[in-house]
Design an enzyme around this catalytic site. Structure first.
Site, PDB file in Angstrom:
ATOM      1  CD  GLU A  23      40.239  39.047  36.156  1.00 20.02           C
ATOM      2  OE1 GLU A  23      39.228  38.383  35.887  1.00 20.02           O
ATOM      3  OE2 GLU A  23      40.198  40.060  36.880  1.00 20.02           O
ATOM      4  CG  HIS A  82      50.920  53.905  10.444  1.00 15.23           C
ATOM      5  ND1 HIS A  82      51.599  54.451   9.372  1.00 15.23           N
ATOM      6  CD2 HIS A  82      50.002  53.046   9.921  1.00 15.23           C
ATOM      7  CE1 HIS A  82      51.073  53.955   8.248  1.00 15.23           C
ATOM      8  NE2 HIS A  82      50.126  53.099   8.557  1.00 15.23           N
ATOM      9  CE  LYS A 121      39.409  44.240  43.737  1.00  8.49           C
ATOM     10  NZ  LYS A 121      38.459  43.145  43.655  1.00  8.49           N
TER      11      LYS A 121
HETATM   12  O1  LIG Z   1      31.377  42.248  39.339  1.00 10.31           O
HETATM   13  P1  LIG Z   1      32.343  42.686  40.369  1.00 10.31           P
HETATM   14  O2  LIG Z   1      32.233  41.851  41.613  1.00 10.31           O
HETATM   15  O3  LIG Z   1      32.187  44.151  40.660  1.00 10.31           O
HETATM   16  O4  LIG Z   1      33.792  42.433  39.832  1.00 10.31           O
HETATM   17  C1  LIG Z   1      34.279  43.025  38.646  1.00 10.31           C
HETATM   18  C2  LIG Z   1      35.559  42.439  38.182  1.00 10.31           C
HETATM   19  O5  LIG Z   1      36.493  42.403  39.240  1.00 10.31           O
HETATM   20  C3  LIG Z   1      37.169  41.177  39.268  1.00 10.31           C
HETATM   21  O6  LIG Z   1      36.604  40.365  40.248  1.00 10.31           O
HETATM   22  C4  LIG Z   1      38.613  41.344  39.601  1.00 10.31           C
HETATM   23  O7  LIG Z   1      39.183  42.359  38.879  1.00 10.31           O
HETATM   24  C5  LIG Z   1      36.911  40.594  37.899  1.00 10.31           C
HETATM   25  O8  LIG Z   1      37.126  39.248  37.810  1.00 10.31           O
HETATM   26  C6  LIG Z   1      35.506  41.023  37.674  1.00 10.31           C
HETATM   27  O9  LIG Z   1      35.192  40.886  36.344  1.00 10.31           O
END
Ligand SMILES: O=P(O)(O)OC[C@H]1O[C@](O)(CO)[C@@H](O)[C@@H]1O
Length: 453
Positions: free
Chosen positions: A291, A312, A426
């Protein structure tokens, strides 16, 4: 106390002489930009001095909450995804009994289960069925409070916990870890009277393991969070801006991985361990680096393997596939248990020559043999060696990787502290599901799918 060590000797040989040293001024500039908050993403630098800023009183508060959950629950479900769960799981699995599920020794520690990290109907059904006769509690972890996977799971668990224990008792065993003001998770917690902990605004999810996000679940599982933070504090000092480049292991690691990427065509880094207990440490590391660095069309792809298991399955590819990889081995010097290779009268497998040797000695020779073979096969090898698996050294490992990640991302020329790309799936998912506010996107995606038919 000694520190974890970094050995880059089997990686520098893939680079022209002086290459890593040549990074020194750029690394220094990156470190200074982190310190002064002048780099991109400077709103998210709360992790940088988090270990030394963490107070004993704060840790006592986290421990007191953990004690309460331990006293009142036989099972604690940690709901969270990405940075809101991987760090806790990494530490708990690294330190815990691999067969904890099956151990029934009357110990006080509740089983810690992780959920809220998928949208699997089967997993959630199996989980809620399993919890039917359990005195379970919930730690709901979400900085935003609106992450679908976690919010869905929390809805289910909240209802079930209240139904099984009554609303009054449920409020004592549900804890929310979320941001300080905004978001649905905080509103619900305040309305219901849950204990809450804050994820600081300036600490991003993937850098949050040393906040209550990681600390509370780790303490609930029975591990020493003070030692964990102490390890991180010592590593914060060992990798500080004024520690010379040659001795600064985070600076060295950041420099060599960027050198391998830009000058030796090594686009993929495999974090390899020789302990299945470290599987989730590698998952945590994958998010941290993936990320942070995978953006603007750039970034080393972080992959992970558990050896010797994956030798393996993936060993062939690593030995002879495309030469675009390098390997970082997370090696544990001493095991916590002792077990000897047994004698067998018939010796049909021909392994009696190993009789009486520590199992770990065999593992170490597998590690050394793998290192030499992979280097011979054109895979640069970096080694991070950890004296043993305990809270203190895991605290060091966590901070070492975080600090190196900040430096490495800046060397790459990206903002290491945002993750705009995560929104794309999303947006499509919400458009497909017809979320209010996504009307235009819903029309557009339906048109697109109709055309593709
Ligand atoms: O704590 P939240 O806002 O639920 O986000 C969880 C995760 O989703 C993200 O924002 C994006 O995948 C991550 O950076 C973060 O760790």
């Amino acid at each position: 106390m000694e520190n974890i060590k970094l050995d880059t000797s089997k990686a520098v040989e893939f680079l022209a002489a002086g290459t890593v040293k040549g990074y020194e001024p750029k690394v220094k500039a990156a470190q200074e930009a982190l310190e002064s908050g002048t780099c991109e993403g400077s709103d998210f630098l709360g992790w940088l001095h988090l270990p030394t800023e963490t107070t004993g009183d704060f840790l006592n508060d986290v421990e007191a909450c953990a004690e309460l959950l331990r006293a009142k629950c036989d099972t604690v479900v940690v709901a969270g995804i990405g940075g809101s769960y991987l760090g806790a799981r990494a530490v708990i699995e690294a330190l815990g009994n691999s067969l904890q599920w099956l151990v029934n020794d009357g110990s006080k520690a509740p089983n810690v289960i992780f959920a809220g990290n998928s949208i699997s109907e089967d997993y959630l059904s199996e989980l809620t069925n399993y919890l039917k006769d359990k005195k379970f509690g919930v730690i709901n972890i979400s900085k935003s409070g609106t992450t679908t996977e976690t919010a869905l799971t929390f809805r289910l668990l909240k209802k079930q916990c209240e139904a099984q224990r009554g609303k009054d008792e449920a409020k004592d065993v549900i804890v929310a870890i979320t941001d300080s003001v905004k978001g649905a998770a905080r509103k619900t917690a305040e309305k219901e009277g849950y204990k809450t902990f804050i994820i600081p605004d300036n600490v991003g999810g993937r850098f949050s393991v040393l906040t209550p996000v990681g600390l509370l679940p780790i303490a609930v599982a029975g591990f020493d969070i003070k030692a964990l933070v102490r390890g991180a504090q010592d590593m914060e000092k060992a990798t500080a801006v004024d520690v010379p480049f040659k001795q600064n292991i985070s600076a060295q690691y950041a420099a060599i991985r960027q050198a391998l990427y830009t000058q030796a065509g090594k686009k993929i880094e495999i974090l390899a361990d020789f302990q299945p207990k470290l599987h989730f440490m590698a998952e945590w590391w994958k998010q941290l680096y993936g990320e942070s660095e995978g953006k603007d069309g750039k970034g080393i792809f972080p992959a992970a393997c558990d050896f010797t298991t994956d030798l393996h399955s993936m060993g062939q590819w690593i030995q002879q596939g495309e030469r675009s990889i390098f390997e970082t081995v997370l090696s544990v010097e001493k095991p916590n248990s002792k077990l000897l290779f047994p004698h067998d009268d018939e010796n049909l497998d021909g392994l009696n020559f190993l009789e009486g040797k520590r199992v770990d000695e065999v593992n170490k020779m597998a590690e050394l043999g793998t290192r030499l073979a992979h280097v011979d096969g054109g895979v640069p090898n970096i080694r991070v060696s950890v004296p043993k698996l305990d809270e203190y050294y895991l605290g060091q490992v966590i901070y070492f990787f975080e600090k190196a990640c900040g430096i490495s991302g800046l060397l790459e020329g990206v903002n290491p502290f945002n993750q705009p790309g995560v929104e794309a799936y999303k947006k499509n998912m919400f458009a497909l599901l017809g979320k209010p506010g996504y009307e235009d996107e819903t029309i557009a995606i339906k048109k697109r799918l109709a055309k593709e038919k």
